[in-house]
Scaffold this motif. Sequence first.
Motif, PDB file in Angstrom:
ATOM      1  N   ASN A  54       8.055  -6.958  28.478  1.00 31.96           N
ATOM      2  CA  ASN A  54       6.804  -6.270  28.805  1.00 31.96           C
ATOM      3  C   ASN A  54       5.656  -6.958  28.081  1.00 31.96           C
ATOM      4  O   ASN A  54       5.078  -6.425  27.144  1.00 31.96           O
ATOM      5  CB  ASN A  54       6.890  -4.798  28.392  1.00 31.96           C
ATOM      6  N   PRO A  55       5.318  -8.199  28.500  1.00 28.81           N
ATOM      7  CA  PRO A  55       4.272  -8.958  27.806  1.00 28.81           C
ATOM      8  C   PRO A  55       2.923  -8.251  27.875  1.00 28.81           C
ATOM      9  O   PRO A  55       2.646  -7.494  28.804  1.00 28.81           O
ATOM     10  CB  PRO A  55       4.228 -10.288  28.578  1.00 28.81           C
ATOM     11  N   PRO A  56       2.068  -8.478  26.889  1.00 26.05           N
ATOM     12  CA  PRO A  56       0.725  -7.887  26.915  1.00 26.05           C
ATOM     13  C   PRO A  56      -0.107  -8.459  28.052  1.00 26.05           C
ATOM     14  O   PRO A  56       0.184  -9.539  28.571  1.00 26.05           O
ATOM     15  CB  PRO A  56       0.140  -8.264  25.547  1.00 26.05           C
ATOM     16  N   ASP A  57      -1.145  -7.738  28.424  1.00 23.19           N
ATOM     17  CA  ASP A  57      -2.015  -8.199  29.506  1.00 23.19           C
ATOM     18  C   ASP A  57      -2.802  -9.446  29.110  1.00 23.19           C
ATOM     19  O   ASP A  57      -3.240 -10.203  29.969  1.00 23.19           O
ATOM     20  CB  ASP A  57      -3.000  -7.091  29.901  1.00 23.19           C
ATOM     21  N   ARG A  58      -2.993  -9.638  27.807  1.00 25.49           N
ATOM     22  CA  ARG A  58      -3.757 -10.773  27.315  1.00 25.49           C
ATOM     23  C   ARG A  58      -2.961 -11.523  26.261  1.00 25.49           C
ATOM     24  O   ARG A  58      -2.382 -10.922  25.365  1.00 25.49           O
ATOM     25  CB  ARG A  58      -5.077 -10.327  26.673  1.00 25.49           C
ATOM     26  N   LEU A  59      -2.945 -12.831  26.371  1.00 22.07           N
ATOM     27  CA  LEU A  59      -2.454 -13.688  25.308  1.00 22.07           C
ATOM     28  C   LEU A  59      -3.560 -14.675  24.975  1.00 22.07           C
ATOM     29  O   LEU A  59      -4.102 -15.332  25.865  1.00 22.07           O
ATOM     30  CB  LEU A  59      -1.188 -14.436  25.737  1.00 22.07           C
ATOM     31  N   ARG A  60      -3.890 -14.757  23.703  1.00 25.11           N
ATOM     32  CA  ARG A  60      -5.003 -15.603  23.279  1.00 25.11           C
ATOM     33  C   ARG A  60      -4.490 -17.000  22.922  1.00 25.11           C
ATOM     34  O   ARG A  60      -3.643 -17.149  22.056  1.00 25.11           O
ATOM     35  CB  ARG A  60      -5.705 -14.977  22.076  1.00 25.11           C
ATOM     36  N   VAL A  61      -5.025 -18.003  23.590  1.00 23.98           N
ATOM     37  CA  VAL A  61      -4.629 -19.385  23.346  1.00 23.98           C
ATOM     38  C   VAL A  61      -5.754 -20.096  22.608  1.00 23.98           C
ATOM     39  O   VAL A  61      -6.846 -20.293  23.155  1.00 23.98           O
ATOM     40  CB  VAL A  61      -4.315 -20.132  24.657  1.00 23.98           C
ATOM     41  N   LEU A  62      -5.500 -20.459  21.369  1.00 20.66           N
ATOM     42  CA  LEU A  62      -6.425 -21.313  20.628  1.00 20.66           C
ATOM     43  C   LEU A  62      -6.179 -22.739  21.110  1.00 20.66           C
ATOM     44  O   LEU A  62      -5.093 -23.283  20.935  1.00 20.66           O
ATOM     45  CB  LEU A  62      -6.162 -21.207  19.130  1.00 20.66           C
ATOM     46  N   VAL A  63      -7.172 -23.335  21.740  1.00 23.74           N
ATOM     47  CA  VAL A  63      -6.967 -24.641  22.365  1.00 23.74           C
ATOM     48  C   VAL A  63      -7.977 -25.634  21.808  1.00 23.74           C
ATOM     49  O   VAL A  63      -9.151 -25.301  21.597  1.00 23.74           O
ATOM     50  CB  VAL A  63      -7.084 -24.535  23.906  1.00 23.74           C
ATOM     51  N   ALA A  64      -7.508 -26.846  21.527  1.00 20.99           N
ATOM     52  CA  ALA A  64      -8.386 -27.884  20.991  1.00 20.99           C
ATOM     53  C   ALA A  64      -9.390 -28.317  22.061  1.00 20.99           C
ATOM     54  O   ALA A  64      -9.009 -28.768  23.139  1.00 20.99           O
ATOM     55  CB  ALA A  64      -7.557 -29.072  20.521  1.00 20.99           C
ATOM     56  N   LEU A  65     -10.647 -28.173  21.746  1.00 20.19           N
ATOM     57  CA  LEU A  65     -11.709 -28.561  22.676  1.00 20.19           C
ATOM     58  C   LEU A  65     -11.837 -30.079  22.673  1.00 20.19           C
ATOM     59  O   LEU A  65     -12.041 -30.697  21.634  1.00 20.19           O
ATOM     60  CB  LEU A  65     -13.027 -27.922  22.235  1.00 20.19           C
ATOM     61  N   GLY A  66     -11.683 -30.707  23.825  1.00 21.07           N
ATOM     62  CA  GLY A  66     -11.782 -32.156  23.885  1.00 21.07           C
ATOM     63  C   GLY A  66     -11.721 -32.663  25.308  1.00 21.07           C
ATOM     64  O   GLY A  66     -11.309 -31.939  26.222  1.00 21.07           O
ATOM     65  N   PRO A  67     -12.110 -33.913  25.532  1.00 22.89           N
ATOM     66  CA  PRO A  67     -12.163 -34.472  26.885  1.00 22.89           C
ATOM     67  C   PRO A  67     -10.814 -34.584  27.570  1.00 22.89           C
ATOM     68  O   PRO A  67     -10.759 -34.744  28.787  1.00 22.89           O
ATOM     69  CB  PRO A  67     -12.780 -35.859  26.664  1.00 22.89           C
ATOM     70  N   SER A  68      -9.716 -34.523  26.801  1.00 24.80           N
ATOM     71  CA  SER A  68      -8.382 -34.590  27.402  1.00 24.80           C
ATOM     72  C   SER A  68      -7.663 -33.253  27.356  1.00 24.80           C
ATOM     73  O   SER A  68      -6.949 -32.896  28.288  1.00 24.80           O
ATOM     74  CB  SER A  68      -7.516 -35.637  26.689  1.00 24.80           C
ATOM     75  N   TYR A  70      -8.900 -29.825  26.675  1.00 22.63           N
ATOM     76  CA  TYR A  70      -9.487 -28.644  27.319  1.00 22.63           C
ATOM     77  C   TYR A  70     -10.994 -28.853  27.434  1.00 22.63           C
ATOM     78  O   TYR A  70     -11.668 -29.139  26.449  1.00 22.63           O
ATOM     79  CB  TYR A  70      -9.202 -27.385  26.502  1.00 22.63           C
ATOM     80  N   PHE A  71     -11.511 -28.713  28.637  1.00 22.98           N
ATOM     81  CA  PHE A  71     -12.951 -28.840  28.867  1.00 22.98           C
ATOM     82  C   PHE A  71     -13.300 -28.050  30.113  1.00 22.98           C
ATOM     83  O   PHE A  71     -12.420 -27.654  30.887  1.00 22.98           O
ATOM     84  CB  PHE A  71     -13.358 -30.313  29.040  1.00 22.98           C
ATOM     85  N   LEU A  72     -14.581 -27.795  30.285  1.00 21.20           N
ATOM     86  CA  LEU A  72     -15.055 -27.114  31.479  1.00 21.20           C
ATOM     87  C   LEU A  72     -15.894 -28.074  32.307  1.00 21.20           C
ATOM     88  O   LEU A  72     -16.724 -28.812  31.774  1.00 21.20           O
ATOM     89  CB  LEU A  72     -15.901 -25.896  31.122  1.00 21.20           C
ATOM     90  N   HIS A  78     -10.386 -27.145  32.674  1.00 22.39           N
ATOM     91  CA  HIS A  78      -9.451 -28.214  33.000  1.00 22.39           C
ATOM     92  C   HIS A  78      -8.922 -28.778  31.689  1.00 22.39           C
ATOM     93  O   HIS A  78      -9.339 -28.392  30.611  1.00 22.39           O
ATOM     94  CB  HIS A  78     -10.136 -29.318  33.812  1.00 22.39           C
ATOM     95  N   GLY A  79      -8.011 -29.710  31.797  1.00 29.15           N
ATOM     96  CA  GLY A  79      -7.457 -30.363  30.617  1.00 29.15           C
ATOM     97  C   GLY A  79      -5.943 -30.288  30.614  1.00 29.15           C
ATOM     98  O   GLY A  79      -5.334 -29.463  31.305  1.00 29.15           O
ATOM     99  N   LEU A  80      -5.326 -31.163  29.836  1.00 30.38           N
ATOM    100  CA  LEU A  80      -3.871 -31.226  29.801  1.00 30.38           C
ATOM    101  C   LEU A  80      -3.262 -29.917  29.307  1.00 30.38           C
ATOM    102  O   LEU A  80      -2.307 -29.401  29.894  1.00 30.38           O
ATOM    103  CB  LEU A  80      -3.420 -32.381  28.904  1.00 30.38           C
TER     104      LEU A  80
END
Length: 468
Positions: A54-68, A70-72, A78-80
Amino acid sequence: MRRVWSSVLSVFLLVFLLGAPAQARTVSTGKVAATGASHPAMQQADGAPYDADNPPDRLRVLVALGPSTYFLKDGRPHGLEFALLQGFESELNRRRTKGRPPIRLQFIPVDAGELIPALREGRGDIAAGMLPYSDSLKSLIRPTEPYAQDQWCLVSHRDNPLTFDQLGQKALTLNSASYGRRLLAIEGKEVALDEPPQGSNAEMLLRDMNQNPALQSLSSRWVYRLWSATYPSLKLSECLNNTVSLVWGVDQDNVALADDLNRYLGSKNRVTMEKAIELTRRFLISGAQIERSDKISSMDKLAIFAPIFQAAAAANNLDWLLLAAIGQKESKLTPMIRKNGPTGVMQVNPSTARAMGIRDPHGNEGNISAAALYLNYLRKMYSREGISEDNQLYFMIAAYNAGEGRLQQLRRKAKAQGLNPNIWPGHVEQIALQSVGRNMVDYVSTVNRLYLAYQATEKARNKQLDSK
């Protein structure tokens, strides 16, 4: 003043124009919404331990901001790491009970150096940033099984291919934070190292080498493959012997979440690194710098509106980046003037503007001021009702989209069904999904995503300016 404008431009350059503007809607009091002074980290609805059944409705992903990683681009992520974890989100929803709101991964972009500290502080549930496994990492967090194996290899211009034996007096250009430095030391490679210009990243080094045959560096094999079509003059040559296991991380006590991630990594539905590259490559931002854009008109737009956003926000104790995020979602920062119905950059109803004491709802200053006044009004109202700051932000955005009165109806319905009317994730959100539909839920999620990205980019830009 130069610092303000430089920061303004950098923020907008990460988050380009979002898709189509939101449809016109009627707000019960004719008002529009705003957001709080700072964006809280998204919390799980009940704070309970992770339950794979019964997973929660939200899972928070701390993601490294970068050109490869995670970016918008055009307002969309988008991003790997985004592509890889979207598969996990899909897997969770495949086994989700019908009728319940979809499980969403809330991506919280941070600087790569903040990933582990932020996870240990409880600001996220998953850390993702092409983390290399090591015993020291295991002492800090609980790593998952590897989702990919990486190598670090020499990269140079095709006109100047190199091996380690051929380096001689030539120096490798490496960022101080590059994992390649550690691997060189482990393998005992004695190589001269040069620091790149301050503010450079690995992807910008690839760009520079593509243009300058005299430069050479070490690169992750996966990052090189991602950018190889963008920079065709580069050549990958000799690699270091040690392979690197790339992992995600969770809190050391969160065994159940780590096990669920591992099950996904072992399933046939997992997104592979090859697939992630395929999904990401066509959205790469030219110049390998997430703050850059060829769309000069896009830069001009935020530069024009930023002083108005900042003044209206300061007058109402709001974060101007929240106003910018809503304006981005509503109109792509392109004012659409209507005599009747939502109008201007913030798509404010004229009746809302009048209720807020604004006579001209069509001009930029009046339009943005009306939105800020209404958001401040909503925040005070929800604060008086004892709603937490986290949920005040959700409700402000939801009321901005669907109307203050409609949100009150949804909260009453949530209470009648035994849900908490003062909590959005998994409670009022679930009623909104059933009664209003996905558009309202997606609106809240999109504005939050844009706001988080704005804040992360602003923080990174200010950090870079302070270091100069």
